[in-house]
Structures are given as C-alpha cells and as structure tokens.
Design a protein around this motif. Structure first.
Motif, PDB file in Angstrom:
ATOM      1  N   UNK A 224       0.807  -1.216   0.000  1.00  0.00           N
ATOM      2  CA  UNK A 224       0.000   0.000   0.000  1.00  0.00           C
ATOM      3  C   UNK A 224       0.841   1.267   0.000  1.00  0.00           C
ATOM      4  N   UNK A 225       2.163   1.122   0.016  1.00  0.00           N
ATOM      5  CA  UNK A 225       3.019   2.301   0.077  1.00  0.00           C
ATOM      6  C   UNK A 225       4.000   2.342  -1.090  1.00  0.00           C
ATOM      7  N   UNK A 226       4.479   3.548  -1.376  1.00  0.00           N
ATOM      8  CA  UNK A 226       5.536   3.730  -2.355  1.00  0.00           C
ATOM      9  C   UNK A 226       6.866   3.856  -1.619  1.00  0.00           C
ATOM     10  N   UNK A 227       7.890   3.220  -2.146  1.00  0.00           N
ATOM     11  CA  UNK A 227       9.224   3.354  -1.578  1.00  0.00           C
ATOM     12  C   UNK A 227      10.251   3.000  -2.641  1.00  0.00           C
ATOM     13  N   UNK A 228      11.533   3.104  -2.259  1.00  0.00           N
ATOM     14  CA  UNK A 228      12.631   2.864  -3.202  1.00  0.00           C
ATOM     15  C   UNK A 228      13.114   1.420  -3.119  1.00  0.00           C
TER      16      UNK A 228
END
Length: 269
Positions: free
Chosen positions: A135-139
């Motif tokens: 559910x999240x955006x990350x690298x």
C-alpha cells in the motif's frame, strides 16, 4: 546509525565512460537536468519517457547515453547478459527458455524486475526504482556486481505500467526521506528464481561477464528489429566507429528529439 541516502544521479563523466565501453555515442542534453545531493525522498520531477512498451529500456538508454532511441540496443545488451547467466531465472526455467517465453528480446515487450536486476550488473551501476509495494511507495535498490561509484540511475515506476527518469527529489529529509528496500531483502519467488541471500558469493561465477568483455557480447547481438508492418529499423547506425555499414534506417514515424509538442518534465503531484 547509517548515513542517510542521497540522490546522486550519474555524472557526465560516468555516462561518457560507460558509453565508450558500450561502443555508443553520448549525447549531452540541455533538457535533462538533475538536481543531485538531495536526500533520497520521493520524486519531485521526472523526465517523461515515451510509453510504447519500451519505457524501461528507454529510461535506461536515456540515463546512460542521453538518447532513449537506443532502447533496442540496451534491450539487446541486457538480454544478452541474461542469456549468459548460469543459473535458472524463473524456478527451473533456463535463461534461454525465459527469453523465449517472455519474448523479451522483441520490441515493445515490457521489462520487469528481472531485467532491472541484470541491468544493474551489466552497467555496473546501482539502479533505484520508486515503486509501489503493497500500500506504500518506496525505493527498491538493484545493486551491481562490484560497486565502484556512489552514483546511480533513478527511475519512477508509475501506476505499475510505466517508467520515467527521476531528475529531482524532495529535499526535506524530515518530511520525505523514505526507506530503501534493498534487493537482498526482496524475494522474487515465484516470479524470479535468484538466490539473493547468496548473491555476493555467486556473483563472480554466476555472472561471468564484465565491461571488459562486452565486445564479445556486442558482436553476437542482433541489432535488427521488425515491427508488425515488416519494416526494419537498424541500430548499428548508432554505434561509434562503424561507418559504411550499408545500413538503411526505416523512416521513423516520430522524431524522438521533437519536444515541441511534448512536455519534457512531468511534475509529480
């Protein structure tokens, strides 16, 4: 405490050196401007890449050479690296079987995490991808075999179906520094069968390829690509020190450097 990661895009010197190793020309572009040395927060601006099924390879080509029109050249290099892998790619699937099943050598076939994994090895450069995980955006970080620079390529995987090149990130550490998911912590099974826990132990034998013997791979590569209409586009014409090849490029439907009718930068809301 680990030092905060920063946004350190590839430099002109690195691009020129890598292009020289790959046997292609480097184009310095006035419309591709990075803002380095920021904390690795969420992307702020991106260079818009053409969405035609080749966006991953276009993004890599632009990041390295300044010319996204060399996407088929980079597709050929990366798939040649995959073909030379000694271990299965997806479960018990051999590299050749994987490439045949996915048709990854063909124009307009979408690239995946597997191609990013091998691209980092091939280019000997870290590739960071800003993408949605759960559910999240990350690298997500894809590491090279022998990291010899802190410079990296930064891509934004938008909506799960498109890649753009990140040119700047949010500079506020307190507000926007995001976690980085390293490839060692990501298990691609059942999608990809690479034992990342033993990656460092296997790299020397598993990837028996380096920039020093790229010439052998380049000689064996196919540079021709046919579209549905049967027209052929030749990419040998982009290679340096290859005059008089007799190659005739098909007429392009769109000038890749015509930015008058396209917004080059996409500010992320």
């Amino acid at each position: 405490m680990a030092s905060p990661r920063k946004f350190t895009p590839v430099s002109k010197d690195w691009q020129e050196e890598t292009c020289n190793e790959l046997g292609i020309s480097f184009i310095e572009r006035a419309d591709l401007i990075y803002e380095p040395n920021s904390y690795l927060g969420e992307p702020s601006t991106c260079f818009k890449i053409k969405g035609d099924g080749n966006c991953l390879f276009r993004s890599l080509a632009l990041s390295v050479s300044g010319n996204e029109d060399l996407h088929m050249y980079f597709r050929n290099i990366i798939t040649s690296f995959i073909a030379n892998s000694k271990d299965p790619i997806v479960r018990d699937e051999t590299p050749d079987d994987y490439l045949k099943r996915t048709r990854m050598r063909e124009n307009r076939v979408w690239g995946t995490d597997i191609e990013l994994y091998f691209a980092a090895k091939c280019l000997n450069c870290t590739i960071f991808v800003y993408s949605k995980h759960g559910k999240i955006y990350d690298w997500l970080e894809f590491k090279p075999m022998n990291k010899n620079t802190d410079l990296a390529i930064y891509l934004h995987h938008k909506n799960g179906d498109h890649y753009d090149v990140v040119t700047s990130v949010n500079k506020s550490r307190a507000e926007s520094e995001l976690p980085v998911l390293e490839d060692e912590n990501h298990k691609y099974e059942p999608f990809i069968f690479i034992d990342l826990d033993k990656q460092n132990e296997k790299d020397e034998t598993k990837f028996d390829i380096s920039m020093s013997n790229l010439s052998d791979i380049l000689k064996s590569m196919s540079f021709e690509d046919s579209d549905a209409s049967g027209s052929v586009e030749c990419f040998k014409c982009h290679v340096k020190e290859n005059p008089g090849t007799g190659c005739i490029q098909s007429e392009q439907k769109e000038d890749p450097f015509d930015f008058e009718n396209e917004v080059a930068f996409d500010t992320i809301q």
